[in-house]
Design a protein around this motif. Structure first.
Motif, PDB file in Angstrom:
ATOM      1  N   PHE A 189       0.851  -1.190   0.000  1.00 42.94           N
ATOM      2  CA  PHE A 189       0.000   0.000   0.000  1.00 42.94           C
ATOM      3  C   PHE A 189       0.885   1.237   0.000  1.00 42.94           C
ATOM      4  O   PHE A 189       2.081   1.161   0.262  1.00 42.94           O
ATOM      5  CB  PHE A 189      -0.991  -0.009   1.170  1.00 42.94           C
ATOM      6  N   THR A 190       0.270   2.361  -0.342  1.00 39.53           N
ATOM      7  CA  THR A 190       1.001   3.622  -0.456  1.00 39.53           C
ATOM      8  C   THR A 190       0.527   4.583   0.624  1.00 39.53           C
ATOM      9  O   THR A 190      -0.666   4.685   0.892  1.00 39.53           O
ATOM     10  CB  THR A 190       0.763   4.250  -1.843  1.00 39.53           C
ATOM     11  N   THR A 191       1.483   5.294   1.210  1.00 34.47           N
ATOM     12  CA  THR A 191       1.146   6.345   2.174  1.00 34.47           C
ATOM     13  C   THR A 191       1.824   7.633   1.721  1.00 34.47           C
ATOM     14  O   THR A 191       2.780   7.610   0.940  1.00 34.47           O
ATOM     15  CB  THR A 191       1.621   6.008   3.600  1.00 34.47           C
ATOM     16  N   TYR A 192       1.300   8.747   2.205  1.00 30.31           N
ATOM     17  CA  TYR A 192       1.874  10.050   1.906  1.00 30.31           C
ATOM     18  C   TYR A 192       2.144  10.781   3.212  1.00 30.31           C
ATOM     19  O   TYR A 192       1.300  10.777   4.108  1.00 30.31           O
ATOM     20  CB  TYR A 192       0.914  10.889   1.046  1.00 30.31           C
ATOM     21  N   GLU A 193       3.304  11.388   3.306  1.00 31.01           N
ATOM     22  CA  GLU A 193       3.656  12.199   4.470  1.00 31.01           C
ATOM     23  C   GLU A 193       3.622  13.659   4.072  1.00 31.01           C
ATOM     24  O   GLU A 193       4.209  14.045   3.068  1.00 31.01           O
ATOM     25  CB  GLU A 193       5.077  11.880   4.939  1.00 31.01           C
ATOM     26  N   PHE A 194       2.931  14.462   4.883  1.00 32.35           N
ATOM     27  CA  PHE A 194       2.838  15.900   4.661  1.00 32.35           C
ATOM     28  C   PHE A 194       3.381  16.628   5.881  1.00 32.35           C
ATOM     29  O   PHE A 194       3.246  16.142   7.001  1.00 32.35           O
ATOM     30  CB  PHE A 194       1.377  16.345   4.462  1.00 32.35           C
ATOM     31  N   VAL A 195       3.922  17.793   5.663  1.00 34.56           N
ATOM     32  CA  VAL A 195       4.315  18.633   6.772  1.00 34.56           C
ATOM     33  C   VAL A 195       3.044  19.210   7.366  1.00 34.56           C
ATOM     34  O   VAL A 195       2.190  19.728   6.646  1.00 34.56           O
ATOM     35  CB  VAL A 195       5.252  19.780   6.306  1.00 34.56           C
ATOM     36  N   GLU A 196       2.908  19.094   8.678  1.00 33.40           N
ATOM     37  CA  GLU A 196       1.719  19.624   9.322  1.00 33.40           C
ATOM     38  C   GLU A 196       1.929  21.103   9.598  1.00 33.40           C
ATOM     39  O   GLU A 196       2.830  21.488  10.331  1.00 33.40           O
ATOM     40  CB  GLU A 196       1.439  18.879  10.619  1.00 33.40           C
ATOM     41  N   GLU A 197       1.107  21.899   8.965  1.00 26.88           N
ATOM     42  CA  GLU A 197       1.182  23.345   9.136  1.00 26.88           C
ATOM     43  C   GLU A 197       0.336  23.730  10.342  1.00 26.88           C
ATOM     44  O   GLU A 197      -0.772  23.218  10.512  1.00 26.88           O
ATOM     45  CB  GLU A 197       0.642  24.063   7.893  1.00 26.88           C
ATOM     46  N   VAL A 198       0.835  24.632  11.144  1.00 28.77           N
ATOM     47  CA  VAL A 198       0.064  25.103  12.285  1.00 28.77           C
ATOM     48  C   VAL A 198      -0.768  26.290  11.814  1.00 28.77           C
ATOM     49  O   VAL A 198      -0.224  27.307  11.380  1.00 28.77           O
ATOM     50  CB  VAL A 198       0.986  25.506  13.452  1.00 28.77           C
ATOM     51  N   LEU A 199      -2.069  26.122  11.864  1.00 28.08           N
ATOM     52  CA  LEU A 199      -2.980  27.164  11.407  1.00 28.08           C
ATOM     53  C   LEU A 199      -3.583  27.883  12.607  1.00 28.08           C
ATOM     54  O   LEU A 199      -3.796  27.275  13.654  1.00 28.08           O
ATOM     55  CB  LEU A 199      -4.087  26.557  10.551  1.00 28.08           C
ATOM     56  N   PRO A 200      -3.876  29.170  12.445  1.00 26.06           N
ATOM     57  CA  PRO A 200      -4.457  29.904  13.565  1.00 26.06           C
ATOM     58  C   PRO A 200      -5.899  29.476  13.828  1.00 26.06           C
ATOM     59  O   PRO A 200      -6.553  28.867  12.986  1.00 26.06           O
ATOM     60  CB  PRO A 200      -4.414  31.362  13.081  1.00 26.06           C
ATOM     61  N   MET A 201      -6.382  29.792  15.009  1.00 21.97           N
ATOM     62  CA  MET A 201      -7.785  29.569  15.345  1.00 21.97           C
ATOM     63  C   MET A 201      -8.608  30.632  14.627  1.00 21.97           C
ATOM     64  O   MET A 201      -8.152  31.759  14.433  1.00 21.97           O
ATOM     65  CB  MET A 201      -8.012  29.688  16.849  1.00 21.97           C
ATOM     66  N   VAL A 202      -9.817  30.274  14.237  1.00 18.70           N
ATOM     67  CA  VAL A 202     -10.721  31.211  13.559  1.00 18.70           C
ATOM     68  C   VAL A 202     -11.669  31.784  14.613  1.00 18.70           C
ATOM     69  O   VAL A 202     -12.294  31.040  15.370  1.00 18.70           O
ATOM     70  CB  VAL A 202     -11.523  30.502  12.450  1.00 18.70           C
ATOM     71  N   VAL A 203     -11.738  33.118  14.659  1.00 21.39           N
ATOM     72  CA  VAL A 203     -12.644  33.791  15.583  1.00 21.39           C
ATOM     73  C   VAL A 203     -13.896  34.162  14.807  1.00 21.39           C
ATOM     74  O   VAL A 203     -13.845  34.965  13.872  1.00 21.39           O
ATOM     75  CB  VAL A 203     -11.996  35.052  16.202  1.00 21.39           C
ATOM     76  N   LYS A 204     -15.017  33.557  15.181  1.00 21.62           N
ATOM     77  CA  LYS A 204     -16.285  33.785  14.494  1.00 21.62           C
ATOM     78  C   LYS A 204     -16.870  35.137  14.910  1.00 21.62           C
ATOM     79  O   LYS A 204     -16.425  35.742  15.878  1.00 21.62           O
ATOM     80  CB  LYS A 204     -17.276  32.671  14.846  1.00 21.62           C
ATOM     81  N   LYS A 205     -17.891  35.580  14.181  1.00 21.38           N
ATOM     82  CA  LYS A 205     -18.529  36.876  14.468  1.00 21.38           C
ATOM     83  C   LYS A 205     -19.069  36.954  15.893  1.00 21.38           C
ATOM     84  O   LYS A 205     -19.046  38.003  16.511  1.00 21.38           O
ATOM     85  CB  LYS A 205     -19.670  37.137  13.478  1.00 21.38           C
TER      86      LYS A 205
ATOM     87  N   CYS B 206      -3.861  32.499   5.655  1.00 19.51           N
ATOM     88  CA  CYS B 206      -4.120  32.288   7.087  1.00 19.51           C
ATOM     89  C   CYS B 206      -2.854  31.842   7.814  1.00 19.51           C
ATOM     90  O   CYS B 206      -2.614  32.244   8.952  1.00 19.51           O
ATOM     91  CB  CYS B 206      -5.238  31.268   7.289  1.00 19.51           C
ATOM     92  N   GLN B 207      -2.044  31.016   7.146  1.00 21.82           N
ATOM     93  CA  GLN B 207      -0.780  30.585   7.749  1.00 21.82           C
ATOM     94  C   GLN B 207       0.167  31.769   7.937  1.00 21.82           C
ATOM     95  O   GLN B 207       0.920  31.815   8.901  1.00 21.82           O
ATOM     96  CB  GLN B 207      -0.107  29.523   6.879  1.00 21.82           C
ATOM     97  N   GLU B 208       0.110  32.705   7.010  1.00 22.20           N
ATOM     98  CA  GLU B 208       1.000  33.860   7.069  1.00 22.20           C
ATOM     99  C   GLU B 208       0.468  34.947   8.005  1.00 22.20           C
ATOM    100  O   GLU B 208       1.169  35.916   8.285  1.00 22.20           O
ATOM    101  CB  GLU B 208       1.199  34.431   5.668  1.00 22.20           C
ATOM    102  N   PHE B 209      -0.764  34.774   8.489  1.00 27.46           N
ATOM    103  CA  PHE B 209      -1.361  35.742   9.406  1.00 27.46           C
ATOM    104  C   PHE B 209      -0.473  35.823  10.643  1.00 27.46           C
ATOM    105  O   PHE B 209      -0.051  34.807  11.190  1.00 27.46           O
ATOM    106  CB  PHE B 209      -2.786  35.308   9.758  1.00 27.46           C
ATOM    107  N   GLN B 210      -0.174  37.024  11.091  1.00 28.60           N
ATOM    108  CA  GLN B 210       0.794  37.225  12.164  1.00 28.60           C
ATOM    109  C   GLN B 210       0.318  36.742  13.537  1.00 28.60           C
ATOM    110  O   GLN B 210       1.117  36.440  14.401  1.00 28.60           O
ATOM    111  CB  GLN B 210       1.162  38.720  12.247  1.00 28.60           C
ATOM    112  N   ASP B 211      -0.975  36.688  13.743  1.00 28.81           N
ATOM    113  CA  ASP B 211      -1.524  36.347  15.041  1.00 28.81           C
ATOM    114  C   ASP B 211      -1.848  34.862  15.118  1.00 28.81           C
ATOM    115  O   ASP B 211      -1.863  34.167  14.108  1.00 28.81           O
ATOM    116  CB  ASP B 211      -2.804  37.165  15.256  1.00 28.81           C
ATOM    117  N   LYS B 212      -2.127  34.367  16.323  1.00 25.81           N
ATOM    118  CA  LYS B 212      -2.521  32.971  16.499  1.00 25.81           C
ATOM    119  C   LYS B 212      -4.008  32.783  16.248  1.00 25.81           C
ATOM    120  O   LYS B 212      -4.508  31.670  16.231  1.00 25.81           O
ATOM    121  CB  LYS B 212      -2.171  32.491  17.903  1.00 25.81           C
ATOM    122  N   GLU B 213      -4.713  33.904  16.054  1.00 28.92           N
ATOM    123  CA  GLU B 213      -6.139  33.862  15.747  1.00 28.92           C
ATOM    124  C   GLU B 213      -6.402  34.757  14.542  1.00 28.92           C
ATOM    125  O   GLU B 213      -5.790  35.805  14.401  1.00 28.92           O
ATOM    126  CB  GLU B 213      -6.957  34.369  16.935  1.00 28.92           C
ATOM    127  N   VAL B 214      -7.301  34.290  13.690  1.00 30.58           N
ATOM    128  CA  VAL B 214      -7.663  35.072  12.504  1.00 30.58           C
ATOM    129  C   VAL B 214      -9.178  35.263  12.510  1.00 30.58           C
ATOM    130  O   VAL B 214      -9.922  34.305  12.741  1.00 30.58           O
ATOM    131  CB  VAL B 214      -7.177  34.393  11.196  1.00 30.58           C
TER     132      VAL B 214
END
Length: 161
Positions: free
Chosen positions: A38-54, A95-103
Motif C-alpha cells: 500500500f502507499t502512504t503520503y507524508e505531509f508537513v503539518e502546518e500550524v494554522l491559527p484559530m478562527v474567531v467567528k462573528k 491564514c498561515q502567514e497571518f501574524q496572530d494565532k487567531e484570525v
C-alpha cells in the motif's frame, strides 16, 4: 503504520519518493503480516491559527468549510476543480502567514471574495450575497456596481500596459 487490508500495525518501507507536486513524500509499504502493499503520503503539518467567528466563538481552521463555500458559489460555472483548489490553497496560505494565532472569520471571507473576484464574477457575487448577507436588492445592486467598476479599471490598466 496500520495495514489497510489486515490492520496489522507493522510494515516496511519498500520505496520513498517525493510526490509529483513536491508537497509530500510518497512511501510504498509492505505489510509484515499479510505481505500486501500500500502507499502512504507524508505531509508537513502546518500550524494554522484559530478562527474567531462573528459571535466570538473560536474554532480550528477548517479547509473543508472553505472548499464547500467556494464550490457552492462556483456551482454550474465553468470553473475547474483545480482552480477551486488553488483558491482554497491561497486562502489557507494567507491564514498561515497571518501574524496572530487567531484570525477573524471576516478576514477569511474577504480573502475568499478577493480570490473569487479575479476568478469569476458570478461566483464572487454569489459568495458575497451569502457572506455579506445583503438586506435588500439595493445592497446587491451596489455590490454589482462595485464589481463592474473594478473590472473596468482592470481592463483599462491591461490596455494601457
Amino acid at each position: 503504520m496500520k495495514c489497510p487490508f489486515c490492520a496489522h500495525s507493522e510494515s516496511k518501507v519498500i520505496d520513498s519518493r517525493i510526490s509529483k507536486d513536491g508537497d509530500a513524500i510518497r512511501r510504498r509499504r509492505e505489510c509484515l503480516d499479510c505481505s500486501r502493499r500500500f502507499t502512504t503520503y507524508e505531509f508537513v503539518e502546518e500550524v494554522l491559527p484559530m478562527v474567531v467567528k462573528k459571535d466570538g466563538r473560536r474554532e480550528p481552521f477548517d479547509r473543508t468549510k472553505i472548499r464547500a463555500g467556494i464550490k457552492k458559489a462556483c456551482e454550474k460555472r465553468p470553473i475547474s476543480t483545480d482552480a477551486i483548489e488553488t483558491v482554497v490553497n491561497n486562502v489557507e496560505q494567507a491564514c498561515q502567514e497571518f501574524q496572530d494565532k487567531e484570525v477573524p472569520s471576516s478576514a477569511i471571507g474577504e480573502r475568499i471574495m478577493q480570490e473569487l473576484q479575479t476568478l469569476d464574477g458570478v461566483a464572487y457575487v454569489r459568495f458575497a450575497s451569502v457572506y455579506r448577507q445583503f438586506r435588500d436588492v439595493g445592497d446587491f445592486v451596489e455590490e454589482l456596481k462595485d464589481l463592474l467598476r473594478t473590472r473596468k479599471a482592470g481592463k483599462r490598466r491591461k490596455k494601457e500596459g
